[in-house]
Design a protein around this motif. Structure first.
Motif, mmCIF file in Angstrom:
data_model
loop_
_atom_site.group_PDB
_atom_site.id
_atom_site.type_symbol
_atom_site.label_atom_id
_atom_site.label_comp_id
_atom_site.label_asym_id
_atom_site.label_seq_id
_atom_site.Cartn_x
_atom_site.Cartn_y
_atom_site.Cartn_z
ATOM 1 N N GLU A 251 -24.995 4.247 -1.524
ATOM 2 C CA GLU A 251 -23.668 3.940 -0.991
ATOM 3 C C GLU A 251 -22.843 3.068 -1.935
ATOM 4 O O GLU A 251 -22.187 2.106 -1.517
ATOM 5 C CB GLU A 251 -23.773 3.277 0.390
ATOM 6 C CG GLU A 251 -24.170 4.232 1.500
ATOM 7 C CD GLU A 251 -23.089 5.262 1.822
ATOM 8 O OE1 GLU A 251 -21.891 4.951 1.645
ATOM 9 O OE2 GLU A 251 -23.458 6.387 2.227
ATOM 10 N N SER A 254 -19.304 2.900 -0.836
ATOM 11 C CA SER A 254 -19.020 1.917 0.211
ATOM 12 C C SER A 254 -18.888 0.522 -0.386
ATOM 13 O O SER A 254 -18.011 -0.261 0.018
ATOM 14 C CB SER A 254 -20.119 1.932 1.270
ATOM 15 O OG SER A 254 -20.158 3.168 1.938
ATOM 16 N N ARG A 288 -23.876 2.625 5.696
ATOM 17 C CA ARG A 288 -22.547 2.222 5.242
ATOM 18 C C ARG A 288 -22.305 0.737 5.456
ATOM 19 O O ARG A 288 -21.655 0.083 4.626
ATOM 20 C CB ARG A 288 -21.484 3.081 5.927
ATOM 21 C CG ARG A 288 -21.539 4.514 5.445
ATOM 22 C CD ARG A 288 -20.736 5.493 6.271
ATOM 23 N NE ARG A 288 -20.923 6.849 5.755
ATOM 24 C CZ ARG A 288 -20.439 7.953 6.319
ATOM 25 N NH1 ARG A 288 -19.722 7.863 7.439
ATOM 26 N NH2 ARG A 288 -20.664 9.131 5.769
ATOM 27 N N GLY A 291 -24.072 -0.702 2.614
ATOM 28 C CA GLY A 291 -23.337 -0.477 1.387
ATOM 29 C C GLY A 291 -22.175 -1.443 1.224
ATOM 30 O O GLY A 291 -21.873 -1.903 0.112
#
Length: 384
Positions: A251, A254, A288, A291
């Protein structure tokens, strides 16, 4: 760049769900817009421009909505950026108002999916996964398997995200689903892509949401005070090329989306009181959040299991119910998140209110591009 403060002065939605063909995208968009205008003490004649986010609505959907609102002739911008379409519309509106190009604008996100989508949604057709027939659920199932392997996480911890978000949605009158579900029900649901079942996946939805935003001059024109949540800024990043050595859950997109938000707004991740997260699948909320750096890497599953991301927890995530239970009419999602931030920061969220919330973050991730870690990520920061 010099920016003037931008406030969210009106928010409106229609309940997300599955509607008959007679309930068109335009009807939903107009209803949401009128609700937002009413909150803002505004009429269509007070609006300088319209920004509309949609994926399936067509290239002039905004003009069709404007005509039905009595706004024909005004500047209209249509934005399509996959699941980030509505959030990108919010971002462009913020840019226009903060720079003084416009003083009062209307942002709408709208989608009619049930007429056009059935079954699982494919990734971009250029992706190897899509070429072999894998739906988006399969990508997230691989993410879940990898997460469980790398962090000794359990299937129940991932399922706890769905339990939490459905519990929150009980208090959201705009949510597609407004009932609690048990952990056992999530674990026993029909398998979609191992290990994810039906209740780990966001539904096909119809819906619309709208937001009126104004700068200081706009507030004066509307005759409203400054005691409205302020849009501090909105980051937007796209995926970067990779050589295939990155973990599916790294990620990096992110992380960069979060850094864009922190750099624009000057806030620190520790300042965030609650998050509206793009939980298209249960595992997506977990990886997420990690991230972004809001949850330590590998701890997201345990946080969900222990209630740390629920109402009353350390960092509430998706008090609205999220995509999993509020629903996910893709073009409308980002604007719906902005509406939730607005109501939360006003203290008007009822039974789903995050106590003492002063800063909220909304995150959307949209689309896939072969060879990159995603198409787009938006990060919206609002403050009371």
């Amino acid at each position: 760049m010099t920016r003037t403060p931008v406030h969210a002065v009106g928010a409106g939605m229609v309940r997300f769900g599955k509607y008959p063909k007679s309930v068109t995208l335009e009807k939903m968009a107009v209803s949401a817009a009128r609700a937002a205008l009413s909150e803002a003490n505004a009429t269509p004649q007070n609006i300088d421009a319209l920004y509309l986010g949609t994926v399936l609505g067509g290239s002039v959907a905004g003009q069709r909505v404007a005509a039905q609102l009595g706004m024909s002739g005004q500047p209209v911008t249509n934005l399509e950026n996959a699941c980030s379409s509505g959030a990108t519309a919010v971002r462009d509106a913020w840019v226009a108002v903060s720079t003084g190009l416009h003083d009062v604008v209307l942002v709408i996100g709208a989608e009619k999916m049930t007429d056009r989508i059935s079954g699982g949604i494919l990734a971009d057709l250029s992706d190897l996964d899509a070429a072999t027939g894998l739906i988006m659920a399969a990508n997230h199932a691989m993410s879940a398997r990898r997460y469980m392997h790398d962090h000794d996480a359990t299937r129940a911890q991932i399922a706890a995200v769905a339990v939490k978000n459905h519990a929150h949605s009980v208090h959201n009158p705009f949510a597609q689903y407004q009932h609690a579900i048990s952990l056992a029900r999530v674990l026993e649901a029909r398998l979609i892509a191992d290990p994810l079942g039906l209740l780990d996946c966001s539904p096909i939805s119809d819906g619309a949401a709208a937001l009126v935003v104004a700068n200081t001059a706009g507030l004066a024109r509307l005759g409203v005070d400054r005691n409205h949540p302020r849009i501090l800024g909105c980051g937007l990043v796209s995926g970067t090329l990779h050589d295939g050595t990155r973990s599916i859950n790294e990620e990096d997109i992110s992380r960069r989306g979060g850094e864009a938000a922190w750099n624009i707004t000057g806030i620190d991740p520790s300042d965030v009181d609650f998050v509206e997260m793009h939980d298209c699948f249960t595992i997506a909320e977990i990886v997420r959040m990690e991230g972004l750096g809001l949850i330590p890497r590998g701890e997201g599953g345990r946080w969900a299991e222990q209630g740390l991301t629920g109402l009353g927890g350390k960092l509430p995530v998706n008090p609205s119910g999220g995509l999993l239970s509020r629903g996910h009419p893709v073009g409308a999602t980002g604007v719906a998140q902005a509406c939730e931030l607005t109501w939360q920061l006003r203290g008007q969220a009822g039974g789903r209110q995050v106590a003492g919330a002063t800063t909220g973050l909304a995150y959307c991730k949209g689309g896939t591009v072969a060879g990159t870690d995603g198409a787009s990520v938006t990060t919206l920061v609002m403050q009371a």
